[in-house]
Design an enzyme around this catalytic site. Structure first.
Site, PDB file in Angstrom:
ATOM      1  CG  ASN A  94      -1.590   1.287   1.489  1.00 10.27           C
ATOM      2  OD1 ASN A  94      -2.520   1.669   0.775  1.00 10.27           O
ATOM      3  ND2 ASN A  94      -1.097   2.025   2.472  1.00 10.27           N
ATOM      4  CE1 TYR A 159       0.137   7.728  -6.728  1.00 11.23           C
ATOM      5  CE2 TYR A 159      -1.740   8.668  -7.890  1.00 11.23           C
ATOM      6  CZ  TYR A 159      -1.241   7.904  -6.851  1.00 11.23           C
ATOM      7  OH  TYR A 159      -2.089   7.314  -5.948  1.00 11.23           O
ATOM      8  CE  LYS A 163      -0.447   4.221  -6.671  1.00 11.42           C
ATOM      9  NZ  LYS A 163      -0.186   3.308  -5.549  1.00 11.42           N
TER      10      LYS A 163
HETATM   11  P1  NAD Z   1      -0.444   8.628   2.989  1.00 11.14           P
HETATM   12  O1  NAD Z   1       0.450   9.621   2.370  1.00 11.14           O
HETATM   13  O2  NAD Z   1      -1.470   9.076   3.972  1.00 11.14           O
HETATM   14  O3  NAD Z   1       0.400   7.435   3.621  1.00 11.14           O
HETATM   15  C1  NAD Z   1       1.449   6.897   2.892  1.00 11.14           C
HETATM   16  C2  NAD Z   1       2.010   5.732   3.621  1.00 11.14           C
HETATM   17  O4  NAD Z   1       3.117   5.261   2.839  1.00 11.14           O
HETATM   18  C3  NAD Z   1       2.561   6.070   5.000  1.00 11.14           C
HETATM   19  O5  NAD Z   1       2.242   5.018   5.901  1.00 11.14           O
HETATM   20  C4  NAD Z   1       4.067   6.129   4.801  1.00 11.14           C
HETATM   21  O6  NAD Z   1       4.802   5.651   5.923  1.00 11.14           O
HETATM   22  C5  NAD Z   1       4.276   5.199   3.636  1.00 11.14           C
HETATM   23  N1  NAD Z   1       5.434   5.609   2.850  1.00 11.14           N
HETATM   24  C6  NAD Z   1       5.609   6.784   2.197  1.00 11.14           C
HETATM   25  N2  NAD Z   1       6.839   6.811   1.647  1.00 11.14           N
HETATM   26  C7  NAD Z   1       7.421   5.629   1.961  1.00 11.14           C
HETATM   27  C8  NAD Z   1       8.686   5.053   1.686  1.00 11.14           C
HETATM   28  N3  NAD Z   1       9.596   5.680   0.956  1.00 11.14           N
HETATM   29  N4  NAD Z   1       8.947   3.815   2.170  1.00 11.14           N
HETATM   30  C9  NAD Z   1       8.034   3.146   2.892  1.00 11.14           C
HETATM   31  N5  NAD Z   1       6.819   3.632   3.179  1.00 11.14           N
HETATM   32  C10 NAD Z   1       6.535   4.858   2.731  1.00 11.14           C
HETATM   33  O7  NAD Z   1      -1.075   7.823   1.781  1.00 11.14           O
HETATM   34  P2  NAD Z   1      -2.548   7.369   1.418  1.00 11.14           P
HETATM   35  O8  NAD Z   1      -3.233   8.525   0.803  1.00 11.14           O
HETATM   36  O9  NAD Z   1      -3.185   6.616   2.513  1.00 11.14           O
HETATM   37  O10 NAD Z   1      -2.155   6.382   0.221  1.00 11.14           O
HETATM   38  C11 NAD Z   1      -1.919   5.021   0.385  1.00 11.14           C
HETATM   39  C12 NAD Z   1      -1.947   4.401  -0.976  1.00 11.14           C
HETATM   40  O11 NAD Z   1      -3.170   4.710  -1.611  1.00 11.14           O
HETATM   41  C13 NAD Z   1      -0.852   4.907  -1.910  1.00 11.14           C
HETATM   42  O12 NAD Z   1      -0.350   3.834  -2.673  1.00 11.14           O
HETATM   43  C14 NAD Z   1      -1.588   5.897  -2.799  1.00 11.14           C
HETATM   44  O13 NAD Z   1      -0.978   6.028  -4.051  1.00 11.14           O
HETATM   45  C15 NAD Z   1      -2.947   5.249  -2.895  1.00 11.14           C
HETATM   46  N6  NAD Z   1      -4.054   6.134  -3.238  1.00 11.14           N
HETATM   47  C16 NAD Z   1      -4.436   7.139  -2.416  1.00 11.14           C
HETATM   48  C17 NAD Z   1      -5.518   7.947  -2.782  1.00 11.14           C
HETATM   49  C18 NAD Z   1      -6.006   9.070  -1.901  1.00 11.14           C
HETATM   50  O14 NAD Z   1      -6.909   9.816  -2.317  1.00 11.14           O
HETATM   51  N7  NAD Z   1      -5.497   9.242  -0.708  1.00 11.14           N
HETATM   52  C19 NAD Z   1      -6.185   7.726  -3.982  1.00 11.14           C
HETATM   53  C20 NAD Z   1      -5.755   6.677  -4.787  1.00 11.14           C
HETATM   54  C21 NAD Z   1      -4.694   5.882  -4.404  1.00 11.14           C
END
Ligand code: NAD
Length: 251
Positions: A94, A159, A163
């Site tokens: 994730n 990005y 994906k």
């Molecule tokens: P967030 O930014 O709130 O959390 C990101 C997480 O990734 C954190 O736990 C952090 O510790 C970890 N992380 C970041 N960089 C890292 C690294 N270099 N090594 C290890 N861990 C690392 O993210 P989120 O919004 O909860 O997103 C989680 C996933 O969901 C991601 O893959 C993101 O692309 C995807 N996503 C999010 C959304 C959204 O609207 N928030 C939409 C579509 C997809």
């Protein structure tokens, strides 16, 4: 109902946002969980919050912070999960980063950095997890994709490209690993209320919501529910799927 009773999961990016919601829901459903983050402090804080809210989960949750871009560190983390809980049933890839920016200003190292976490790390974790799962007779690998993996995005090309690659890994690994009883699926969230979205001003968020047929942004728990279903035996014949959880948003 405890859909994951007796199962063990490793969740990357588990310290906040969508990953944290997955960790909590998996614990609520009886799983043992290794929560991973990029820094020891944020891992410790997430663990502390979980144990404060649910002291009874303390024996079923551990925290790790391997460098996901380093295959040896990932193998070591997977070995730690196996030592701690005896097996690894569910690997949730994730952790991810996103960046906006025009192609004309994009730096090659920014492109490479996004790919390194969003794609290479997913490969590393899938490989390390699959070795253990094959040996134990099966498992589930789940990846966090995104709505932009279907529609693209008009800026920050690394990005969406990353994906699209996650979807490719998901579909291909599902076909390769089916014979080892390992299912591989992805969830493609839309606009989800994580830190980044929560900090957007009203003038940005309101027009955005107006374009979403369900009339709201998604909650991390909406996405976690899809991860619960796909991890559970309810999805025993589902593999190679990219499950959209986006309120039919097409932004
Ligand atoms: P967030 O930014 O709130 O959390 C990101 C997480 O990734 C954190 O736990 C952090 O510790 C970890 N992380 C970041 N960089 C890292 C690294 N270099 N090594 C290890 N861990 C690392 O993210 P989120 O919004 O909860 O997103 C989680 C996933 O969901 C991601 O893959 C993101 O692309 C995807 N996503 C999010 C959304 C959204 O609207 N928030 C939409 C579509 C997809």
């Amino acid at each position: 109902m405890e859909l994951l009773k007796g199962k063990t999961a490793m969740v990357t990016g588990g310290t906040r946002g969508i990953g944290y919601a997955i960790v909590k829901l998996y614990l609520d459903n009886g799983a043992s969980v290794a929560l991973c983050g990029s820094r020891q402090e944020t891992v410790d804080k997430a663990l502390q919050n979980i144990k404060a809210e649910n002291p009874e989960y303390a024996s079923r949750v551990i925290g790790l912070c391997p460098n996901l871009q380093n295959p040896q560190e990932v193998e070591k983390a997977v070995a730690t999960v196996k030592e701690s809980f005896g097996r690894l049933d569910i690997m949730v890839n994730n952790a991810g980063v996103s960046a906006r920016g025009s192609l004309y200003e994009y730096k090659p190292e920014e492109f490479a950095g996004t790919m390194a976490l969003n794609v290479n790390a997913v490969f590393n974790c899938a490989q390390a997890a699959a070795k253990v799962m094959k040996e134990q007779g099966g498992g589930v690998i789940l990846n966090t994709s995104s709505m932009v993996s279907i529609y693209g995005q008009p800026s920050g090309v690394a990005y969406p490209a990353s994906k699209f690659a996650v979807n490719g890994l998901t579909k291909s690994l599902a076909r390769e690993l089916g014979r080892d009883n390992i299912r591989v699926n992805a969830v493609a969230p839309g606009v989800i209320r994580t830190d980044m979205v929560a900090s957007l001003p009203d003038e940005v968020i309101k027009p955005l919501i107006a374009t979403i047929p369900l009339g709201r942004v998604g909650e991390p728990e909406d996405v976690a529910n899809a991860f619960l279903y796909l991890a559970s035996d309810m999805a025993s014949y589902v593999t190679g799927e990219i499950l959209s959880v986006d309120g039919a948003a097409r932004t």
